[in-house]
Design a protein around this motif. Structure first.
Motif, PDB file in Angstrom:
ATOM      1  N   LYS A   1       0.809  -1.230  -0.041  1.00  0.00           N
ATOM      2  CA  LYS A   1       0.036  -0.012   0.010  1.00  0.00           C
ATOM      3  C   LYS A   1       0.862   1.306   0.001  1.00  0.00           C
ATOM      4  CE  LYS A   1      -4.261  -2.004   2.037  1.00  0.00           C
ATOM      5  NZ  LYS A   1      -5.029  -1.697   0.885  1.00  0.00           N
TER       6      LYS A   1
ATOM      7  N   ASP B   1      -4.264   1.913  -2.409  1.00  0.00           N
ATOM      8  CA  ASP B   1      -3.648   0.688  -3.185  1.00  0.00           C
ATOM      9  C   ASP B   1      -2.657   1.082  -4.330  1.00  0.00           C
ATOM     10  OD1 ASP B   1      -4.679  -1.265  -1.374  1.00  0.00           O
ATOM     11  OD2 ASP B   1      -6.682  -0.779  -2.266  1.00  0.00           O
ATOM     12  N   SER B   2      -2.979   2.144  -4.839  1.00  0.00           N
ATOM     13  CA  SER B   2      -2.214   2.630  -6.004  1.00  0.00           C
ATOM     14  C   SER B   2      -1.874   4.015  -6.293  1.00  0.00           C
ATOM     15  CB  SER B   2      -3.080   2.307  -7.432  1.00  0.00           C
ATOM     16  OG  SER B   2      -4.298   3.123  -7.503  1.00  0.00           O
TER      17      SER B   2
ATOM     18  N   LYS C   1       4.310   1.622  -5.123  1.00  0.00           N
ATOM     19  CA  LYS C   1       3.849   0.749  -4.029  1.00  0.00           C
ATOM     20  C   LYS C   1       4.858   0.720  -2.995  1.00  0.00           C
ATOM     21  CE  LYS C   1       5.535  -3.753  -5.881  1.00  0.00           C
ATOM     22  NZ  LYS C   1       5.057  -5.132  -6.208  1.00  0.00           N
TER      23      LYS C   1
END
Length: 328
Positions: free
Chosen positions: A53, A65-66, A86
């Motif tokens: 994350k 998440d992105s 990430k």
């Protein structure tokens, strides 16, 4: 873990001549500003995250998440430029309240430069001050569409007390202010900084200023000429001329866009001049933030009394630009 430290800045003269629409069309072939970095800083901490994350902490707290999900637009674009997708944690801290956007000290540009510096270092990359400044310009101007100049990014990346020239071909030259120490010390001793208590969204002011540059070329030319005069004044030891020139430049700047000044700012400025200030200006786009004043030492107590309802902020010039202060 990486920690970067990036100074804020105080722009003295030439603001507005760092807009592309001006310096590409200037009769001088360049725009020019004089500014100094300040001993007030933005700190960026970057650390590897255990999972995949992305965590971003500022006045808000994001866990996504992105990269595309990151809401903080400057940090999102810095992650994209450096190719980090990430497992990263980015924490933003500063010597000013993070909610105080639009206070005229280039905090947004300091954030952009500082986070880029930290992310590059995290990847094991050393990049120059010019690269940091140009990448920050790309984020703020190209990616985010902000109608701003390019002095702030260079001032916080390079640090120091400098004259900048923004050349027609897009190059930028950085020339340290060289004068006798007693002259620069006298300048520093005669400067005072007060917080107006007002914060503002500078985009409206800057948009109006950028849209009407063609109609303001004569005024902007006068600001370039002022840069050259005050540099020579400092070399010659005629330091008080900085106060008078600040006043002249402020009168020009107020005509560049509605909202640069307000009745409250006008009253504050008049009170300072009546108490002994020779001149001054609102830093940044205008409309609020910090007021810089040139006040001979013997009149500073009177000016402080006249502006007792406003917070006086002590500061000094900072010789260094954005740098990495911790790497482990």
């Amino acid at each position: 873990m990486i920690i970067s430290k990036t100074p804020l800045r105080c722009s003295f003269f030439g603001g507005g001549t760092d807009f592309k629409d001006y310096y590409e069309n200037s009769r001088f072939g360049y725009g020019s500003t004089i500014s100094t970095a300040l001993n007030m800083f933005v700190y960026i901490t970057v650390n590897r995250k255990f999972d995949d994350k992305i965590r971003v902490v500022y006045s808000g707290n994001e866990l996504v998440d992105s990269v595309d999900e990151v809401k903080h637009n400057i940090i999102r674009n810095a992650l994209k430029i450096t190719g980090i997708e990430k497992s990263i944690e980015v924490i933003y801290m500063a010597d000013i309240p993070l909610s105080s956007a639009g206070i005229g000290l280039a905090s947004s540009s300091a954030l952009a430069v500082g986070v880029l510096n930290a992310l590059h270092a995290y990847k094991g990359e050393h990049v120059s001050a010019e690269t940091l400044a140009r990448e920050a310009c790309h984020i703020e101007i190209d990616c985010l569409g902000q109608r701003i100049g390019i002095q702030d990014q260079f001032a916080v990346a390079c640090g120091g007390f400098n004259q900048y020239k923004y050349n027609r071909d897009g190059s930028v030259s950085v020339e340290p202010i060289i004068c006798k120490k007693e002259n620069s010390d006298s300048l520093k001793e005669n400067l005072m900084l007060f917080f107006t208590g007002l914060t503002r969204d500078s985009r409206k002011i800057l948009n109006e200023q950028q849209q009407t540059i063609a109609q303001k070329m004569d005024g902007l030319d006068n600001l370039v000429l002022a840069v050259n005069r005050v540099y020579q004044d400092l070399v010659d030891g005629s330091v008080d001329n900085w106060g008078y020139e600040l006043d002249k430049a402020w009168q020009i700047k107020k005509r560049f866009a509605s909202g640069v000044s307000t009745p409250m700012i006008d009253e504050m400025y008049s009170s300072a001049k009546n108490a002994g200030a020779l001149g001054g200006k609102i830093l940044g786009a205008g409309g609020g933030g910090f007021m810089l004043l040139y006040v001979p030492a013997e009149r500073q107590a009177a000016v402080e009394e006249a502006l007792k309802d406003y917070r006086k902020v002590d500061f000094s010039f900072e010789p260094l630009g954005s740098r990495i202060i911790f790497s482990d």
